[in-house]
Design an enzyme around this catalytic site. Structure first.
Site, mmCIF file in Angstrom:
data_model
loop_
_atom_site.group_PDB
_atom_site.id
_atom_site.type_symbol
_atom_site.label_atom_id
_atom_site.label_comp_id
_atom_site.label_asym_id
_atom_site.label_seq_id
_atom_site.Cartn_x
_atom_site.Cartn_y
_atom_site.Cartn_z
ATOM 1 N N ASP A 1 23.892 -68.854 -28.432
ATOM 2 C CA ASP A 1 23.826 -69.210 -27.017
ATOM 3 C C ASP A 1 24.392 -70.616 -26.897
ATOM 4 O O ASP A 1 23.786 -71.583 -27.363
ATOM 5 C CB ASP A 1 22.378 -69.160 -26.538
ATOM 6 N N VAL A 2 25.577 -70.751 -26.283
ATOM 7 C CA VAL A 2 26.252 -72.052 -26.283
ATOM 8 C C VAL A 2 25.516 -73.101 -25.458
ATOM 9 O O VAL A 2 25.804 -74.294 -25.576
ATOM 10 C CB VAL A 2 27.709 -71.935 -25.794
ATOM 11 N N TYR B 1 32.765 -73.888 -11.042
ATOM 12 C CA TYR B 1 33.754 -73.465 -12.035
ATOM 13 C C TYR B 1 34.853 -74.512 -12.188
ATOM 14 O O TYR B 1 35.189 -74.900 -13.310
ATOM 15 C CB TYR B 1 34.347 -72.118 -11.627
ATOM 16 N N LYS C 1 35.709 -76.835 -15.593
ATOM 17 C CA LYS C 1 36.976 -76.792 -16.308
ATOM 18 C C LYS C 1 37.680 -78.146 -16.304
ATOM 19 O O LYS C 1 38.334 -78.517 -17.288
ATOM 20 C CB LYS C 1 37.878 -75.708 -15.714
#
Length: 295
Positions: free
Chosen positions: A82-83, A174, A178
């Site tokens: 699980d990152v 999002y 990024k």
């Protein structure tokens, strides 16, 4: 054979999956992929096995990772990770290093789309989850892998997006995540320059995965994105770009074709903020996102 690679766009098939033909030599390399059980990560694993590499498939869905490993054979192994948990990623990277004897490359690929609504309407917990997976997860992955990579003069590839440099109304979490990945990678690249570790970043447009579909559907942006921005590129193209980047230890890879020129024209992209702010079609989906707060 040189470890540089040539990528062709001709598809072939294996076990029902379309793959891009690549020619390179990655034998004796051990590659760790987060989010490796499906989508770009799974296709990348197929490419790398074809190139002679050993692949550690890390995913929070261990069952899916094990199915991919069963398909690809003994050059691969599945590990649950699980990152969002530093401890989980450290344990998985350590297990991969013990299993294969080393780690040469890490691909920080795990990511989610998140909610499609305005900042005014979004649930803060949903917004924060995107940052935790897409940005903090990349940080955890790089930090966990670095002790192994420094020993081998290894290579890091972090998956970002063209969303790092273009405005993204209704998907603020999002695009913020990024953009954060891009800045993180640039910082890490300087920090490890003296250790012989290469660092690259993958900039993708919309790729034909469940994540892209969720983003377009939830936000409503799929009907207003102009020209190539709204068209889906193949998973094979994205995986081929990363495969090529690993072989070349590239600083930057991208897919589809238009992403590279857009990155080079970055100063002009600031004009898009004013344009999108007045487009009637964009205003309509923003008003919808303001009222619904879809997650």
């Amino acid at each position: 054979m040189s470890n540089r690679c040539l990528v062709f766009s001709l598809p072939t098939w294996r076990n029902g999956h379309s793959v891009v033909i690549v020619s390179h030599n990655l034998s004796a390399k051990v590659v760790v992929i987060t989010g490796g059980a499906r989508g770009i990560g799974a296709q990348l694993a197929r490419n790398l096995v074809d190139a002679g590499a050993s692949v550690a498939v890390l995913d929070r869905d261990l069952e899916s990772a094990q199915r991919l490993v069963a398909e690809l054979g003994s050059a691969t192994a599945a590990f649950e990770a699980d990152v969002t948990s530093a401890e989980s990623v450290i344990a998985a990277c350590g297990a991969a290093a013990r299993h294969f004897g080393a780690v040469d490359v890490v691909v920080a690929n795990a990511g989610i789309a998140g909610p499609g609504s305005t900042v005014a309407a979004v649930d803060p917990a949903d917004w924060r989850q995107v940052i935790d997976v897409n940005l903090v997860g990349v940080f955890h992955t790089i930090q966990a892998a670095l002790p192994h990579l420094k020993v081998r003069g290894g290579y890091i590839m972090a998956v970002a997006s063209i969303a790092a440099v273009i405005p993204g109304p209704l998907v603020s979490a999002y695009v913020a995540s990024k953009a954060g990945v891009e800045s993180l990678v640039r910082a890490v690249r300087i920090e490890v320059a003296g250790d012989g570790v290469g660092v690259g970043i993958a900039y993708f447009g919309l790729i034909d995965t469940g994540l892209a579909d969720q983003m377009l559907t939830r936000s409503g942006l799929g009907v207003v994105l102009p020209g190539p921005l709204g068209k889906l590129a193949s998973v094979e193209a994205a995986a081929a770009a990363i495969t090529s980047g690993i072989a070349r230890r590239a600083r930057r890879v991208y897919a589809p074709w238009w992403v590279g020129p857009m990155l080079d024209l970055r100063p002009l992209l600031f004009l898009a903020d004013r344009l999108l702010a007045v487009l009637p079609s964009v205003r309509r989906v923003i008003r919808a996102g303001d009222h619904t707060g879809v997650s």
